[in-house]
Design an enzyme around this catalytic site. Structure first.
Site, PDB file in Angstrom:
ATOM      1  CB  THR A  21      -0.989  -0.041   1.188  1.00  0.00           C
ATOM      2  OG1 THR A  21      -1.963   0.995   1.034  1.00  0.00           O
ATOM      3  CG2 THR A  21      -0.288   0.109   2.518  1.00  0.00           C
ATOM      4  CG  ASN A  22      -0.351   4.684  -1.424  1.00  0.00           C
ATOM      5  OD1 ASN A  22      -1.052   5.455  -0.771  1.00  0.00           O
ATOM      6  ND2 ASN A  22      -0.813   4.058  -2.512  1.00  0.00           N
ATOM      7  NE  ARG A  23       4.120   8.398   4.799  1.00  0.00           N
ATOM      8  CZ  ARG A  23       5.051   9.102   5.404  1.00  0.00           C
ATOM      9  NH1 ARG A  23       6.311   8.744   5.285  1.00  0.00           N
ATOM     10  NH2 ARG A  23       4.735  10.161   6.118  1.00  0.00           N
ATOM     11  CB  ALA A  88      -2.455   7.389  -3.463  1.00  0.00           C
TER      12      ALA A  88
END
Ligand code: CTP
Length: 210
Positions: A21-23, A88
């Site tokens: 995943t990402n932030r 995102a």
């Protein structure tokens, strides 16, 4: 008008208990959904996993992976006037998802990744979307020129660009400072809370000329 907004990160499964995943916190997308609703618009929010409260009065579709977000946008884009793709989305996902939890054996583990479907890039060419299209661009250098190139390549009407090399704005921050990039001009918005920036973006989105 009817808005479709994507928000948050995506999760790309590795095995039953792990994912990439990402932030992204989802705050910018949720603020956009709230602002559009506040202005009296019909809003469909398609979101990856976040810890945020769903803005009141918004139709909400939760998804996890890039593929699920792609499928949801494709299925729900009919009748939408303005699409803002703020999520995102992971650019890559594991080629194979292990059915059982991956056990540790060797010292090194190589994970093969493949591209996820490009939702923004499919809006015109695959989904035949003819409404106003707004993308986001997260850049670390030459922000305006990369954003304008993205605007043309993905046939957007506006690209909201921010400099993600700065820790005080953008990803996982409460504030944002963005450039609204159009084909012929750019409008810089001053640094402000994501809620205030969202109000300005919705204002500009609704006055885009065909
Ligand atoms: N996006 C999308 N689907 C993807 C990846 C991105 O819809 N699979 C959308 C994002 O929601 C955002 C925009 O595309 O609106 C920005 O994506 P980004 O990954 O920055 O752009 P790319 O054109 O893929 O270029 P690069 O990663 O090389 O900067």
């Amino acid at each position: 008008m009817k808005f479709l907004i994507t928000a948050g990160p995506t999760r790309e499964a590795l095995d039953p208990v792990r994912y990439l995943t990402n932030r992204s916190s989802g705050r910018m997308g949720y603020a956009l959904a709230g602002a559009a609703r506040h202005e009296g618009h019909e809003v469909l929010l398609i979101s990856g996993p976040t810890t945020l409260d769903i803005p009141a009065g918004v139709d909400f579709v939760p998804v996890e992976s890039a593929q699920q977000m792609y499928d949801a946008v494709r299925d729900l884009i009919g009748g939408v006037d303005i699409a803002i793709l703020c999520a995102a989305v992971a650019d890559y996902r594991p080629v194979a998802v292990a059915e059982q939890k991956i056990k540790k054996h060797a010292d090194k583990l190589v994970i093969e990744l493949e591209r996820t479907p490009d939702i923004l890039g499919s809006m015109r060419s695959v989904f035949g979307f003819t409404g106003k299209l707004i993308g986001f661009a997260a850049e670390t250098q030459d922000v305006e020129s990369y954003a304008r190139e993205k605007l043309h390549r993905k046939q957007c009407d506006m690209v909201v660009a921010n400099d993600v090399s700065r820790a005080d704005i953008g990803f996982d921050a409460r504030e944002n400072e963005v450039l609204l990039v159009f084909a012929e001009h750019t409008i810089p918005l001053k640094k402000d809370t994501k809620e205030q920036v969202a109000m300005r973006i919705i204002e500009h989105a609704t006055i885009i000329k065909p």
